[in-house]
Design a protein around this motif. Structure first.
Motif, PDB file in Angstrom:
ATOM      1  N   GLY A  92      51.683  30.777  41.849  1.00 13.33           N
ATOM      2  CA  GLY A  92      50.931  30.329  40.684  1.00 13.33           C
ATOM      3  C   GLY A  92      50.209  31.422  39.931  1.00 13.33           C
ATOM      4  O   GLY A  92      49.611  31.172  38.883  1.00 13.33           O
ATOM      5  N   ALA A  93      50.250  32.661  40.423  1.00 12.47           N
ATOM      6  CA  ALA A  93      49.533  33.756  39.757  1.00 12.47           C
ATOM      7  C   ALA A  93      50.240  34.169  38.469  1.00 12.47           C
ATOM      8  O   ALA A  93      51.463  34.081  38.356  1.00 12.47           O
ATOM      9  CB  ALA A  93      49.411  34.959  40.689  1.00 12.47           C
ATOM     10  N   THR A  94      49.454  34.618  37.488  1.00 15.19           N
ATOM     11  CA  THR A  94      50.014  35.137  36.240  1.00 15.19           C
ATOM     12  C   THR A  94      49.874  36.649  36.141  1.00 15.19           C
ATOM     13  O   THR A  94      50.453  37.260  35.247  1.00 15.19           O
ATOM     14  CB  THR A  94      49.335  34.482  35.023  1.00 15.19           C
ATOM     15  OG1 THR A  94      47.919  34.670  35.122  1.00 15.19           O
ATOM     16  CG2 THR A  94      49.638  32.986  34.966  1.00 15.19           C
ATOM     17  N   ALA A  95      49.089  37.260  37.053  1.00 15.40           N
ATOM     18  CA  ALA A  95      48.946  38.715  37.057  1.00 15.40           C
ATOM     19  C   ALA A  95      48.387  39.175  38.395  1.00 15.40           C
ATOM     20  O   ALA A  95      47.712  38.418  39.093  1.00 15.40           O
ATOM     21  CB  ALA A  95      48.024  39.172  35.926  1.00 15.40           C
ATOM     22  N   VAL A  96      48.682  40.417  38.737  1.00 19.91           N
ATOM     23  CA  VAL A  96      48.110  41.063  39.919  1.00 19.91           C
ATOM     24  C   VAL A  96      47.424  42.344  39.468  1.00 19.91           C
ATOM     25  O   VAL A  96      47.981  43.109  38.671  1.00 19.91           O
ATOM     26  CB  VAL A  96      49.188  41.401  40.966  1.00 19.91           C
ATOM     27  CG1 VAL A  96      48.576  42.212  42.120  1.00 19.91           C
ATOM     28  CG2 VAL A  96      49.836  40.129  41.507  1.00 19.91           C
ATOM     29  N   VAL A  97      46.207  42.558  39.942  1.00 24.56           N
ATOM     30  CA  VAL A  97      45.488  43.807  39.692  1.00 24.56           C
ATOM     31  C   VAL A  97      45.234  44.459  41.035  1.00 24.56           C
ATOM     32  O   VAL A  97      44.617  43.864  41.916  1.00 24.56           O
ATOM     33  CB  VAL A  97      44.144  43.571  38.970  1.00 24.56           C
ATOM     34  CG1 VAL A  97      43.446  44.911  38.722  1.00 24.56           C
ATOM     35  CG2 VAL A  97      44.351  42.821  37.662  1.00 24.56           C
ATOM     36  N   SER A  98      45.698  45.695  41.206  1.00 21.88           N
ATOM     37  CA  SER A  98      45.509  46.396  42.479  1.00 21.88           C
ATOM     38  C   SER A  98      44.491  47.516  42.340  1.00 21.88           C
ATOM     39  O   SER A  98      44.627  48.401  41.487  1.00 21.88           O
ATOM     40  CB  SER A  98      46.829  46.980  42.987  1.00 21.88           C
ATOM     41  OG  SER A  98      46.592  47.728  44.170  1.00 21.88           O
ATOM     42  N   THR A  99      43.472  47.474  43.194  1.00 23.22           N
ATOM     43  CA  THR A  99      42.490  48.558  43.275  1.00 23.22           C
ATOM     44  C   THR A  99      42.645  49.315  44.592  1.00 23.22           C
ATOM     45  O   THR A  99      41.749  50.059  44.991  1.00 23.22           O
ATOM     46  CB  THR A  99      41.058  47.999  43.176  1.00 23.22           C
ATOM     47  OG1 THR A  99      40.752  47.244  44.356  1.00 23.22           O
ATOM     48  CG2 THR A  99      40.896  47.104  41.954  1.00 23.22           C
ATOM     49  N   LEU A 100      43.769  49.116  45.269  1.00 22.20           N
ATOM     50  CA  LEU A 100      43.966  49.707  46.588  1.00 22.20           C
ATOM     51  C   LEU A 100      43.980  51.234  46.506  1.00 22.20           C
ATOM     52  O   LEU A 100      44.635  51.821  45.642  1.00 22.20           O
ATOM     53  CB  LEU A 100      45.283  49.219  47.191  1.00 22.20           C
ATOM     54  CG  LEU A 100      45.407  47.708  47.419  1.00 22.20           C
ATOM     55  CD1 LEU A 100      46.777  47.377  47.984  1.00 22.20           C
ATOM     56  CD2 LEU A 100      44.308  47.207  48.347  1.00 22.20           C
TER      57      LEU A 100
END
Length: 298
Positions: free
Chosen positions: A129-137
């Motif tokens: 169901g997500a529309t975007a992923v933001v990675s701060t890893l």
């Protein structure tokens, strides 16, 4: 808007249609997408309504139209991104090894906190169901550790997002500081660049890479608040005021260790969040471009 006399109920689209056009998407994918096509919907608390008003479709929407997954959402930059997303009415899921942060704040209660590691997580619980992923890893340690957390962890996340059909991926990377090649090859920078290449390869028209320099703001460490803004904010003003004088030095190796302007954590957060909803945002964003992208905040 013209009325639509007949339309399949969103809660139960034909299986053949779902398999043909949305092979990996769940019902929540379809709900989100339908609402983003300027069609307002109403979802009852117990589930989705099975019928439409035949005279009009402009009923009020009760769900959020964006759902962002923040990797490392309990960290310094990640928590700022979660907070910015909540302020814009975006549904937020955070995946991090520490899970829910311990400090009290109203926005914290509005985030779904999932404790876990990208190498072992069940992505069905995170990405559906997500529309975007933001990675701060990212992080520091031995050469092997830095390559793993800065590079391999992000590569795993990018490939998972692509497999699940997530339309946008935003990576928080790092400015290169005009460093010589032998330093750029270190585990920290080589890991970041490997992650960048994966984002730009898998998401050539919708992937976003933010390259901030030193990020300042109020950072929480072991229950204590470190006011990095007391250093970063005046330093940013000084460097911007003297940039015409220091510009001739910018070609010197490693000069940006002293001359690259710091970036507010809020600017990084709003640049990332604005990238989610703006289809014109893709590619690599420099320090100046991050600040410009953040200006579209409301």
């Amino acid at each position: 808007m013209a009325s639509i006399s007949s339309f399949p109920a969103i809660s139960s689209p034909p299986i053949s249609l779902r398999k043909a056009f949305f092979p990996t998407w769940s019902t929540s994918h379809l709900q989100n997408r339908f609402c983003r096509l300027s069609v307002s919907c109403r979802y009852a608390d117990a589930g989705v309504r099975d019928e439409f008003n035949s005279n009009a479709i402009d009923v009020v929407a009760d769900i959020k139209t964006e759902r962002v997954v923040v990797l490392g959402g309990s960290g310094f930059v990640g928590s700022a991104i979660c907070k910015a997303a909540i302020s814009k009415g975006i549904e937020v899921i955070s995946l991090s090894r520490s899970g829910r942060p311990t400090f009290p704040s109203p926005w914290v209660d509005q985030v779904t906190w999932i404790p876990g590691d990208v190498f072992y997580v069940n992505w069905d619980e995170v990405l559906i169901g997500a529309t975007a992923v933001v990675s701060t890893l990212g992080g520091f340690g031995s050469e092997e550790q830095m390559r793993r957390i800065n590079g391999e962890a992000n590569v795993v996340a990018v490939n998972a997002a692509k497999e699940y059909g997530i339309p946008k991926f935003i990576l928080i990377s790092v400015h290169d500081y005009n460093l010589p090649s032998f330093l750029i090859s270190s585990g920290y920078f080589s890991g970041k660049r490997k992650a960048e290449s994966e984002v730009l390869s898998k998401y050539p028209r919708s992937g976003v890479v933010l390259r901030p320099a030193f990020i300042y703001g109020k950072r929480r460490v072991d229950g204590f608040e470190i006011p990095l803004d007391l250093i970063g904010e005046p330093l940013e003003r000084i460097l911007r005021a003297t940039e015409n004088l220091t510009k001739p030095l910018s070609s010197l190796p490693a000069s940006d260790l002293l001359l690259a302007p710091p970036v507010s954590v809020d600017d990084v957060a709003y640049a990332a969040i604005n990238a989610i909803s703006d289809d014109d945002f893709f590619g690599v964003f420099t320090i100046e471009q991050i600040k410009e992208a953040a200006k579209t905040r409301v």
